[in-house]
Motif scaffolding. Structure first.
Motif, PDB file in Angstrom:
ATOM      1  N   THR A  59      16.504  13.152  -4.359  1.00 17.33           N
ATOM      2  CA  THR A  59      15.695  12.400  -5.318  1.00 17.33           C
ATOM      3  C   THR A  59      15.884  10.911  -5.092  1.00 17.33           C
ATOM      4  OG1 THR A  59      15.948  14.158  -6.961  1.00 17.33           O
ATOM      5  CG2 THR A  59      15.234  12.007  -7.769  1.00 17.33           C
ATOM      6  N   LYS A 114      10.629   5.357  -7.117  1.00 13.45           N
ATOM      7  CA  LYS A 114      11.807   5.849  -7.825  1.00 13.45           C
ATOM      8  C   LYS A 114      11.442   7.103  -8.615  1.00 13.45           C
ATOM      9  CE  LYS A 114      15.346   4.462 -11.189  1.00 13.45           C
ATOM     10  NZ  LYS A 114      15.837   3.375 -12.063  1.00 13.45           N
ATOM     11  N   GLY A 115      12.311   8.118  -8.513  1.00 16.88           N
ATOM     12  CA  GLY A 115      12.082   9.372  -9.213  1.00 16.88           C
ATOM     13  C   GLY A 115      11.421  10.438  -8.364  1.00 16.88           C
TER      14      GLY A 115
END
Length: 427
Positions: free
Chosen positions: A326, A369-370
């Protein structure tokens, strides 16, 4: 008479193997035309291969030229020269991407011919196998004695028994061949899919490189304005930037030393190939070259050990996730094309094995991000952002629970720190 017809029907079934092949043959004129098209296609593929070899030689010459500038004293003129060399390298790389895509397109056309041939062969074999199966099934309920006694002569009976045995043997051979043909077809179709994927990857990379050419030209103007085109002012401002970067690096080093002192190395996974290379090395057909290993001492870091693995590669080279995970950070430590600090544009990915990887000095991001990323997925493109003397990827590996993000002015954004580990131990 009926028995004779049955016997000749049996012989006809055997002949299906050859008869179907004969029917499948292309007319002489069509065959000649098809051969001509395939020969022309092979010649065009060969021509594209030669064009690519020439472009690769030119790119290697530019790379060596760029490498030689690293030993030169840093000056305004050398910086402008480096930017122009980057542009030349990007232009050649775009041409190589376009030529490669054209070659891949031709190879796909050639594969379609192969797929057509294999499909025809499969159809022919299926007809033959079905004919044999039907004939065998019609005779399966008759025992050997019945077959011998129901023919006009013992010789006819023996011939029919032998013919049935031959049919069974041929059936086995044809089934094996049919399985092989289907495997070949699957491999050809998979190859087409792979080549189409590569074409799309190179198309996107070429678009990125085109935008980077404009960015390099803009950076040149920023530097000229910032230094007022004066060598003395360039050197003065460069010295100020170096002092600022030294202070940033000193503070980061203090953080990481403290974290290391509190860390139990026994928590680390054993040394083994956990990660794939984020950039394919030249030795494996790629463009990456190791320029600095983990722990090496460099003047860039005031004689302190290097906290990652540097892979020299042209600007705009696709960067891949070393393992599935991730994205926990997408950041930029630069304030401008001139005020460049620490890692510049970077990405951090946390993995399920309690390790986190850092990809720094990027030119472009391909994730946010994520995002969940897969092993080998393109997450960005290499560059020369941050505190760097040339285009490369800084690849770092961290003990995930130790990773923090700190504000370290004058660097923009947040700078990742943590317990660093030798990437070479896990590649």
């Amino acid at each position: 008479m009926i028995k004779k017809l049955s016997y000749f029907t049996l012989l006809a079934a055997i002949s299906v193997l050859w008869g179907a092949d004969i029917r499948a043959q292309t007319a002489p004129g069509e065959a000649s035309e098809l051969l001509g098209r395939r020969t022309d296609l092979e010649e065009r593929i060969r021509s594209k291969s030669e064009e690519l070899e020439n472009l690769n030689r030119q790119m290697e010459a530019v790379r060596q030229n760029l490498e030689s500038t690293k030993s030169e004293r840093m000056s305004l003129q050398s910086e402008l020269k480096r930017l122009q060399t980057n542009v030349s390298q990007l232009q050649l790389s775009i041409r190589a991407d376009e030529a490669t895509n054209q070659k891949l397109g031709l190879e796909i056309d050639s594969l379609h011919y192969d797929i057509s041939d294999i499909t025809d062969s499969i159809a022919t074999k299926e007809v033959a196998v079905n004919a044999i199966l039907r004939q065998i099934q019609r005779n399966d309920d008759r025992n050997l004695l019945y077959t011998l006694l129901t023919n006009d002569s013992l010789a006819d009976g023996i011939m029919k028994v032998q013919s049935l045995q031959n049919l069974r043997e041929q059936l086995g051979v044809d089934i094996v061949n049919l399985v092989g043909l289907r495997e070949q077809l699957g491999a050809k179709v998979a190859s087409v899919t792979q080549k189409k994927t590569e074409i799309e990857i190179r198309r996107r990379a070429a678009e990125v490189k085109k935008s980077l050419i404009e960015e390099q030209k803009e950076d040149r103007q920023v530097i000229l304005v910032q230094t007022k085109s004066k060598e003395s002012l360039y050197e003065q401002q460069l010295a100020e930037l170096k002092k600022q970067q030294d202070d940033i690096a000193e503070e980061i080093d203090r953080y990481e030393q403290q974290l290391r002192s509190e860390f139990n190395v026994g928590l680390l996974p054993g040394r083994r190939a956990i990660f794939t290379w984020p950039i394919l090395l030249a030795s494996e057909g790629g463009k990456g070259r190791i320029t600095q290993n983990f722990g090496e001492v460099s003047y860039l870091y005031r004689g302190k050990p290097h906290n990652g693995l540097d892979i020299g590669t042209p600007i705009g080279t696709p960067v891949m996730a070393a393992e599935s995970g991730t994205v926990i950070a997408v950041g930029n430590n630069d304030r401008s094309a001139w005020s460049k600090y620490q890692y510049g544009k970077y990405i951090m990915v946390r993995h399920e094995n309690n390790l986190t990887t850092l990809y720094a000095h990027l030119s472009r991001f391909a994730v946010a991000k994520g995002d969940a990323v897969e092993r080998g997925q393109i997450i960005g493109y290499s560059g020369n952002t941050g505190y760097s003397t040339g285009p490369h990827l800084h690849f770092g590996v961290y003990w995930a629970p130790s990773v923090e993000f700190r504000s370290v002015p004058p660097a923009a954004g947040l700078v990742p720190v943590g317990v660093t580990i030798a990437p070479e131990d896990y590649l």
